[in-house]
Write a protein that holds these residues in place. Sequence first.
Motif, PDB file in Angstrom:
ATOM      1  N   LYS A 209       0.684  -1.204  -0.117  1.00 45.18           N
ATOM      2  CA  LYS A 209       0.027   0.061   0.009  1.00 45.18           C
ATOM      3  C   LYS A 209       0.726   1.102   0.140  1.00 45.18           C
ATOM      4  N   SER A 210       0.458   2.225  -0.970  1.00 46.80           N
ATOM      5  CA  SER A 210       0.955   3.559  -0.801  1.00 46.80           C
ATOM      6  C   SER A 210       2.558   3.434  -1.790  1.00 46.80           C
ATOM      7  N   GLN A 211       2.799   2.088  -2.296  1.00 41.86           N
ATOM      8  CA  GLN A 211       4.032   2.018  -3.013  1.00 41.86           C
ATOM      9  C   GLN A 211       3.577   1.653  -4.401  1.00 41.86           C
ATOM     10  N   LYS A 212       4.690   1.641  -5.122  1.00 43.19           N
ATOM     11  CA  LYS A 212       4.407   1.119  -6.800  1.00 43.19           C
ATOM     12  C   LYS A 212       4.548  -0.197  -6.820  1.00 43.19           C
ATOM     13  N   THR A 213       3.793  -0.847  -8.029  1.00 46.98           N
ATOM     14  CA  THR A 213       3.742  -2.021  -8.069  1.00 46.98           C
ATOM     15  C   THR A 213       5.152  -2.739  -8.855  1.00 46.98           C
ATOM     16  N   ASN A 214       5.449  -3.758  -8.130  1.00 43.43           N
ATOM     17  CA  ASN A 214       6.557  -4.608  -8.761  1.00 43.43           C
ATOM     18  C   ASN A 214       6.155  -5.802  -9.654  1.00 43.43           C
ATOM     19  N   TYR A 215       6.669  -6.101 -10.639  1.00 38.51           N
ATOM     20  CA  TYR A 215       6.419  -7.272 -11.397  1.00 38.51           C
ATOM     21  C   TYR A 215       7.681  -7.777 -12.213  1.00 38.51           C
TER      22      TYR A 215
END
Length: 314
Positions: A209-215
């Motif tokens: 939450k409140s951080q960017k998505t990793n993939y």
Amino acid sequence: MKKSLIALAVLGFAGGAMAQSSVTLYGVADAGFGKINSPALGAAADPKIEMLGSSAMNNGTSRLGVRGVEDLGGGLQAGFNFEHGLNLENGAGNLSGGQMWSRAANLWIGGNWGTFKMGRTLNPSFYGLATWELTGAANYSVVGNTYGYTGEGPRTSNQFSYKTPNLGGFTAELGYVFKADNSDLAKWDLNAIYANGPIAAGLSVNKTKSQKTNYALGGKYNFGSFAVAASYNNANDAADLRRRGFSIGGTANLGAFALTLDLTRDTKNEWTGKKYTNGVLEGKYALSKRTFVYAAYLRFDGDNNYGIGLRHNF
């Protein structure tokens, strides 16, 4: 006579109960020597050749684990897994994020509907990456080290997860951590994996939450004596600085000997402010089904690191 019959009945019942459950002791012993020059990989202030018993240039971390499973009937099973890391340099514990059993401490229940797990474990993103990564997710994995194992490391605490049954080679797993268990920041993590015949592919995605998505999205094709793999990775640190790039590599299997070359190239790197081409060259020779020697050279963010060692699985 009656006592003998009762004793036989008790032993028969106990034997039946034991046949439905099992506990297994397992582990890894890994040690060697080498030199680590990269500060991000744990280099000393004045790096020298040294014994390596729990480092980024060991093939794996030595460990002692215990796992158990009980057949509950009707296709339902319950089980657990506890795992503790060890440093063969001095016998000290390798605390992968905490105290003893910090490599794994979880409980699960499963059946033909899938598996539900609770506790500390390798996260879904890690399993997605391990599907196609060429070194078997070794400590010196160039993809894992460059992009932080999909931005969050290999393990997660306080996780609830559900994994689907295998459907023709396809599986998926979703993990969730409540905000009260993660510094008031809820987190989810998922993978989608296809592994059937010569093809293996994995998608890993996670977000706090409140951080960017990793993939990360990668795939591997096994021709028999040769395998190739490629991936694209996007990882963010706690400050939301981004590192992204691709990997490409191959493994040649020549009987008991295997040679792997895997490369990564940054397309964006806010972590260091400079784009790097990193790479790992690994050679392994199998002495048996459970024991092999290895040598690895890892070029990581401008520094050279190497290790030579012996690994035994039991």
